[in-house]
Design a protein around this motif. Sequence first.
Motif, PDB file in Angstrom:
ATOM      1  N   LEU A   1      -4.514  -4.014  -5.151  1.00 32.10           N
ATOM      2  CA  LEU A   1      -3.087  -4.337  -5.108  1.00 32.10           C
ATOM      3  C   LEU A   1      -2.777  -5.343  -6.210  1.00 32.10           C
ATOM      4  CD1 LEU A   1      -2.307  -4.794  -1.291  1.00 32.10           C
ATOM      5  CD2 LEU A   1      -1.619  -2.910  -2.768  1.00 32.10           C
TER       6      LEU A   1
ATOM      7  N   VAL B   1       2.743  -3.201   1.745  1.00 29.79           N
ATOM      8  CA  VAL B   1       1.352  -3.620   1.562  1.00 29.79           C
ATOM      9  C   VAL B   1       0.436  -3.105   2.675  1.00 29.79           C
ATOM     10  CG1 VAL B   1      -0.186  -5.627   1.540  1.00 29.79           C
ATOM     11  CG2 VAL B   1       1.855  -5.592   0.092  1.00 29.79           C
TER      12      VAL B   1
ATOM     13  N   PHE C   1      -3.912  -9.184  -2.422  1.00 33.23           N
ATOM     14  CA  PHE C   1      -3.698  -8.877  -3.841  1.00 33.23           C
ATOM     15  C   PHE C   1      -4.872  -9.398  -4.660  1.00 33.23           C
ATOM     16  CE2 PHE C   1       0.568  -8.511  -2.206  1.00 33.23           C
ATOM     17  CZ  PHE C   1       1.142  -7.505  -2.973  1.00 33.23           C
TER      18      PHE C   1
END
Length: 497
Positions: A111, A99, A133
């Motif tokens: 993401l 990440v 995310f």
Amino acid sequence: MELLSPAGNVEKLKYAYAYGADAAYIGLKKFSLRVKADNFYDDEYKKVIELKKKYPQKRLHCALNISFHDEEIDSLKENLDYFKQYPIDAFIVQDIGIVPLLQKEFPHAQLHLSTQASCVNSEAVKMYQKMGFSRVVLGREISINQIKRIKDSVPDMEIETFVHGAMCIAYAGRCLMSAYLTGRSAQSGFCSHTCRWNFNLSTDKVSVPDKKILTLKEAKEIAQSGTLQIEEEQRPGEYFPIFEGEDFTAILSSKDLRMIEHLDDLKKAGVDSLKIEGRMKSIYYVAMVTRAYRKALDALDGKISVQQAKPFIDELENVSHRESTTGFYYNKADADKTTIGASDSKYQLAAQIGEQVQGQTFEDLYNEGQKRYSDFCENLEKMHPAAREARLKDLEIHTDRKLIPFEKKDGWKMYYCTAMNMIKASDEIELVSPDFCCIKVSPSDFEIISLETGLKLNWICDGHPAVIYLNQKLPEGTLLRTIDPDYVEGKIRDTGR
């Protein structure tokens, strides 16, 4: 809701977009769980860029969803410059170790959490949101009510769920059976779909009562004895243990997921993206399934009527599939129901239809055919009468050798035709497209013509440059299908693994 379709290669990406996907997800070599899909490599990013220019509103998601070892992270870093050439809108990942790298190197890409992460509760969703995310692909073991609870708890997180395709019997796809039986790890993208194989079940260590029907107690004792073994029918002599627990069996072949009749429930639950499984599936599968869900969504949104959408949805039965289920969405018991056999379809994709042949290109092909036929007739006249008669008799026997130029016909159109399976001029063909459901064309209403000679052909297959001439105007993305000659109604064939 967004419609997200699979694309195992550039051709599939093209048809995913053409047949109605709002977005498509691809994999890059070595970093995707579907390494047996063609995936993307070399200079294919140029073709992807052109597709994105053609469909500026369509999105591209890239699956980097394997579990990364240190060596694979090193390789990822080495390939960053290559990845940056793709117009990627979002990365689908399960390994949080990559990440920070993606956030640094691709600051404009979103993401998305892979379903492999098995995210099935709102607290986990909140944690992933804090990591950066913007979307969570929920684990397939979740119900519609649970989806609604998660969306209500984290309303600004996008929710993506699978709606169609093959399901894995393991929890969120984390299966070890393939690696155990074949040495091909599902977590590294090499799943051999071992759960769908045919096995013989036996035991030689437990006394089985000498009667045809066991009591529930007797069957349970045997199943939980730990001595049951399976023998895969193509690997005689190799035995592997199998165990029956209170609420599970170690080896099962799941049904396919199908939620096209329940899209309204998913919408009400707060789902933002509907995901179709199948990066290893065919162009035909991608096109037909994408089209069906596109029409169903358009009907849900009031763009077309339910009656208009129905024929397209019915076409799902003409795509390779197993028995279907709604998975865990309504009842866990639905997901526990198993099936046997491979997926199958009565149709085969026979050809891709390209651009229309017109103008000077059409005239040149017509003139080439006329010239070749004229030269043939001229040479025939110069032959000795006996030789000419022998030649004519040979042509009567071997009709494939006849030289027949095509003639211009009012209202007929000519298109490039890339054959993928055999097409016979004597067979009925069927055409499908993003615009119309299905058109059947009789042998009298189409001709197959050699792109090299301008002469009519009795048949073509892969590797034969040809055009198709017919009394239909065809939209871009049209596919030609034929009945698979090996298909037997009611019998599921072993089409390989």
